[in-house]
Design an enzyme around this catalytic site. Structure first.
Site, PDB file in Angstrom:
ATOM      1  N   ARG A 160      48.049  -3.558  61.310  1.00 51.76           N
ATOM      2  CA  ARG A 160      47.023  -4.527  60.904  1.00 51.76           C
ATOM      3  C   ARG A 160      45.810  -3.807  60.314  1.00 51.76           C
ATOM      4  O   ARG A 160      45.601  -3.790  59.107  1.00 51.76           O
ATOM      5  CB  ARG A 160      46.609  -5.409  62.101  1.00 51.76           C
ATOM      6  CG  ARG A 160      45.847  -6.692  61.705  1.00 51.76           C
ATOM      7  CD  ARG A 160      44.380  -6.487  61.370  1.00 51.76           C
ATOM      8  NE  ARG A 160      43.606  -5.949  62.474  1.00 51.76           N
ATOM      9  CZ  ARG A 160      42.327  -5.617  62.373  1.00 51.76           C
ATOM     10  NH1 ARG A 160      41.684  -5.750  61.213  1.00 51.76           N
ATOM     11  NH2 ARG A 160      41.669  -5.115  63.408  1.00 51.76           N
ATOM     12  N   ASP A 161      45.023  -3.179  61.162  1.00 43.94           N
ATOM     13  CA  ASP A 161      43.804  -2.515  60.701  1.00 43.94           C
ATOM     14  C   ASP A 161      44.139  -1.398  59.722  1.00 43.94           C
ATOM     15  O   ASP A 161      43.397  -1.126  58.783  1.00 43.94           O
ATOM     16  CB  ASP A 161      43.034  -1.965  61.903  1.00 43.94           C
ATOM     17  CG  ASP A 161      41.561  -1.767  61.621  1.00 43.94           C
ATOM     18  OD1 ASP A 161      41.144  -1.946  60.466  1.00 43.94           O
ATOM     19  OD2 ASP A 161      40.815  -1.435  62.562  1.00 43.94           O
ATOM     20  N   HIS A 209      37.406   1.326  70.060  1.00 39.97           N
ATOM     21  CA  HIS A 209      38.048   1.224  68.749  1.00 39.97           C
ATOM     22  C   HIS A 209      37.275   2.178  67.842  1.00 39.97           C
ATOM     23  O   HIS A 209      36.159   1.874  67.406  1.00 39.97           O
ATOM     24  CB  HIS A 209      37.957  -0.217  68.246  1.00 39.97           C
ATOM     25  CG  HIS A 209      38.547  -0.436  66.889  1.00 39.97           C
ATOM     26  ND1 HIS A 209      39.801  -0.966  66.695  1.00 39.97           N
ATOM     27  CD2 HIS A 209      38.045  -0.196  65.642  1.00 39.97           C
ATOM     28  CE1 HIS A 209      40.048  -1.059  65.394  1.00 39.97           C
ATOM     29  NE2 HIS A 209      39.002  -0.593  64.741  1.00 39.97           N
ATOM     30  N   HIS A 245      36.736   4.842  64.579  1.00 38.33           N
ATOM     31  CA  HIS A 245      37.107   5.213  63.215  1.00 38.33           C
ATOM     32  C   HIS A 245      36.745   6.671  62.977  1.00 38.33           C
ATOM     33  O   HIS A 245      35.745   7.174  63.498  1.00 38.33           O
ATOM     34  CB  HIS A 245      36.391   4.312  62.205  1.00 38.33           C
ATOM     35  CG  HIS A 245      37.013   2.953  62.083  1.00 38.33           C
ATOM     36  ND1 HIS A 245      37.465   2.440  60.893  1.00 38.33           N
ATOM     37  CD2 HIS A 245      37.279   2.007  63.009  1.00 38.33           C
ATOM     38  CE1 HIS A 245      37.967   1.228  61.082  1.00 38.33           C
ATOM     39  NE2 HIS A 245      37.867   0.946  62.363  1.00 38.33           N
ATOM     40  N   CYS A 274      37.866  -0.400  57.037  1.00 37.55           N
ATOM     41  CA  CYS A 274      37.485  -1.805  56.906  1.00 37.55           C
ATOM     42  C   CYS A 274      37.160  -2.122  55.457  1.00 37.55           C
ATOM     43  O   CYS A 274      36.323  -1.444  54.843  1.00 37.55           O
ATOM     44  CB  CYS A 274      36.280  -2.125  57.786  1.00 37.55           C
ATOM     45  SG  CYS A 274      35.742  -3.844  57.651  1.00 37.55           S
ATOM     46  N   ASN A 302      41.223   4.736  61.118  1.00 35.33           N
ATOM     47  CA  ASN A 302      41.088   4.726  62.570  1.00 35.33           C
ATOM     48  C   ASN A 302      41.479   6.073  63.163  1.00 35.33           C
ATOM     49  O   ASN A 302      42.150   6.876  62.527  1.00 35.33           O
ATOM     50  CB  ASN A 302      42.000   3.645  63.168  1.00 35.33           C
ATOM     51  CG  ASN A 302      41.641   2.262  62.674  1.00 35.33           C
ATOM     52  OD1 ASN A 302      41.942   1.900  61.537  1.00 35.33           O
ATOM     53  ND2 ASN A 302      41.002   1.479  63.508  1.00 35.33           N
TER      54      ASN A 302
END
Length: 318
Positions: free
Chosen positions: A16-17, A217, A219, A250, A261
């Site tokens: 997803r990300d 989370h 990055h 993002c 990430n």
């Protein structure tokens, strides 16, 4: 170092990300191959996709189809992201998603408006409706995610007092509507955090609410992600979002081309060398990273996938 956890959980967000920022849109079949390979490697939770406007994030347009075709494995959680009630409805309609009752805030006013077209106050005002929607679906609301918790490309460093205040504010809303906060995710959405910041903010939160389970989370925008994870582990944090091969970023954060990430296999490697269990087969995970690199068609920033593990070197010296 005595507070290092014995076991760390990786929540894989690559499908997803990781893929949402890629210019190449992977096919449903490619995504399914990645997800299956991640499960085979021992990953116990995978964020499969998101139910968002396909015009804004076309890479996620086939999320419902991916879930429909997914070969679910026992013991593996398959989750998704949504930003509005319509997205939640689509997720519920799937019937194949492990749905958490999570509320979301962004600590940067500028970023939340760019990302969701709402202010912080508007986001908080909508929380009772979200709690009611989750309750109507039989889902307990017990989690909060705070985006851009450490810094923002548009506003600079985020004051710790602001983050703590937002958490307290959410707790009040949840308490007023029959819910309680148990799980907190802090997101370094734009890669501003350093180990010192991680320890400072996580330490303040743990001192104030020691009962909260914290997930980070992270990055790797500026190269600190693994170091930040280890700093958090030293405070007992044992759950991290991560992305195979270092996929990600993002699309609304304003730094195209930066690393994504924190890389799953790099973090698994670090944990293994420190004697921390993850339940993940590192060699198998490296192969998934190579598969992801093949699919997206350009080099990924993961280190272990290129430098290799230490297994054969250790064997030579045994």
């Amino acid at each position: 170092m005595s507070d290092l956890p014995k076991r760390v959980k990786m929540v894989e967000v690559g499908p997803r990300d990781g893929l949402q920022i890629e210019p190449k849109i992977l096919s449903t079949e490619q995504k399914l191959r990645m997800i299956d390979a991640l499960a085979d490697a021992g990953v116990s939770e995978i964020e499969v996709g998101s139910f968002v406007n396909p015009k804004a994030v076309p890479q996620m347009a086939d999320t419902a189809e991916v879930f429909a075709q997914l070969r679910k494995r026992p013991g593996v959680r398959y989750t998704a992201l949504w930003l509005n009630p319509k997205g939640l409805e689509r997720a519920l309609e799937s019937g194949r998603i492990d749905i958490d009752g999570k509320l979301t805030l962004t600590a940067s006013e500028t970023f939340v408006k760019r990302n969701t077209n709402r202010s912080i106050d508007e986001t908080v005002a909508e929380m009772p409706d979200w709690i009611a929607r989750y309750k109507g679906a039989g889902i307990v609301t017990d989690a909060l995610g705070v985006m851009a918790a450490f810094g923002c490309n548009f506003e600079g460093y985020i004051p710790e007092e602001k983050v703590v205040g937002l958490i307290a504010r959410t707790m009040q809303v949840m308490g007023d509507h029959g819910s309680a906060l148990e799980n907190l995710l802090l997101a370094d959405t734009m890669g501003w955090a350093t180990p010192r910041q991680i320890k400072s903010l996580v330490g303040k939160i743990r001192d104030k609410w020691p009962e909260l389970e914290i997930t980070l989370h992270l990055h790797d925008t500026r190269g600190c992600a693994v170091a930040n994870a280890i700093a958090a582990m030293e405070l007992g944090v044992a759950t991290f979002d991560s992305s195979v091969g270092g996929l990600g970023g993002c699309p609304f954060a304003g730094h195209k081309g930066a690393a994504g990430n924190v890389c799953t296999e790099d973090l698994v490697f670090a944990c293994g060398e420190m004697g921390i269990e993850t339940g993940i087969d590192l060699d198998a995970l490296v192969e998934v990273a190579k598969l992801a690199e093949e699919f997206v068609g350009h080099p990924l920033p993961g280190k272990v996938m290129k430098g290799g593990t230490l297994t054969r070197f250790k064997a030579q010296r045994a």
